[in-house]
Design a protein around this motif. Structure first.
Motif, mmCIF file in Angstrom:
data_model
loop_
_atom_site.group_PDB
_atom_site.id
_atom_site.type_symbol
_atom_site.label_atom_id
_atom_site.label_comp_id
_atom_site.label_asym_id
_atom_site.label_seq_id
_atom_site.Cartn_x
_atom_site.Cartn_y
_atom_site.Cartn_z
ATOM 1 N N ASP A 1 12.861 -27.705 -11.578
ATOM 2 C CA ASP A 1 14.233 -28.119 -11.289
ATOM 3 C C ASP A 1 14.915 -28.876 -12.425
ATOM 4 O O ASP A 1 16.081 -29.250 -12.303
ATOM 5 N N ARG B 1 15.974 -34.410 -13.019
ATOM 6 C CA ARG B 1 17.138 -34.734 -12.196
ATOM 7 C C ARG B 1 17.522 -36.207 -12.261
ATOM 8 O O ARG B 1 18.663 -36.558 -11.962
ATOM 9 N N GLU B 2 16.576 -37.083 -12.625
ATOM 10 C CA GLU B 2 16.859 -38.513 -12.690
ATOM 11 C C GLU B 2 16.987 -38.963 -14.143
ATOM 12 O O GLU B 2 16.157 -38.615 -14.983
#
Length: 226
Positions: free
Chosen positions: A31, A34-35
């Motif tokens: 993915d 994301r952070e």
């Protein structure tokens, strides 16, 4: 200025287990990151996201950063601990263990305030307890368990397999930890299973097999008595 990793900041927080690191790597590979990775603006040093940074570099994947300003290293450490405490998967024992890493800074502040009439007195233990959200007595108990150097007991306490009170009692009475007893009991069961397998599948004489098993049981008994 290039982003850098400060060993003291990196080691301030508990490392990921091998399973946790693999899970994070799979998530980032699937993915993306994301952070955002947190950076100390003035020094361009990572203060949160060390594992994500390393994994992104290993996989040659992009990541975003967010910068924060701090007056010095002590302020950075306090921010890092508070940021970690905000996560839900932290046990009380782990919270105290993390906050105790700030003891030198808190003690120095307490000592500096002793000679000042205007500055309020600082109780190191109570300041750590307030930060961790526990009582001062709990801080003392956790600190004693950590000072014992019993890695197995410390891990059991921090993961909540053993309560803080139980761990403190085991440290005070110098008793074997429940996890160690469980391991020895498992070993005993395995030796009995091994004896059954040997008698079923091996051509050795029964008295030879019995002697081997007796020797193994003797070693187990010695360990249980330590």
């Amino acid at each position: 200025m290039e982003i850098t990793i400060d060993p003291e900041f990196r080691d301030l927080l508990p490392p990921l287990s091998s399973d946790e690191r693999v899970a994070l790597m799979n998530s980032i590979n699937r993915d993306g990151c994301r952070e955002k990775i947190s950076i100390w603006r003035e020094q361009q040093i990572i203060i949160d996201g060390h594992n994500r940074y390393e994994i992104c570099n290993d996989l040659d994947l992009p990541f975003e950063t967010v910068e924060y300003s701090f007056p010095g290293r002590d302020a950075v450490k306090l921010w890092m601990i508070r940021n970690q405490l905000a996560r839900r998967n932290i046990t009380d024992a782990m919270r105290v263990s993390l906050c105790l890493k700030l003891k030198p800074e808190i003690s120095a502040k307490a000592k500096a305030n002793q000679g000042s009439v205007k500055s309020p007195k600082v109780d190191t233990r109570e300041e750590i307890a307030k930060l961790a959200g526990v009582s001062g007595q709990t801080v003392s108990k956790v600190e004693k368990v950590l000072a014992s150097g019993n890695a197995e007991l410390i891990n059991a306490m921090q993961s909540d397999e053993v309560s803080i009170n139980q761990a403190h009692k085991l440290t005070r009475e110098k008793l074997p930890t429940p996890t160690l007893e469980t391991g020895l009991q498992k070993w005993t069961r395995m030796s009995h299973a091994l004896f059954g397998q040997l008698t079923k599948f091996c051509d050795a004489e029964p008295d030879v097999i019995e002697q081997v098993t007796r020797d193994l049981s003797g070693r187990i008994s010695e360990l249980q008595q330590r």
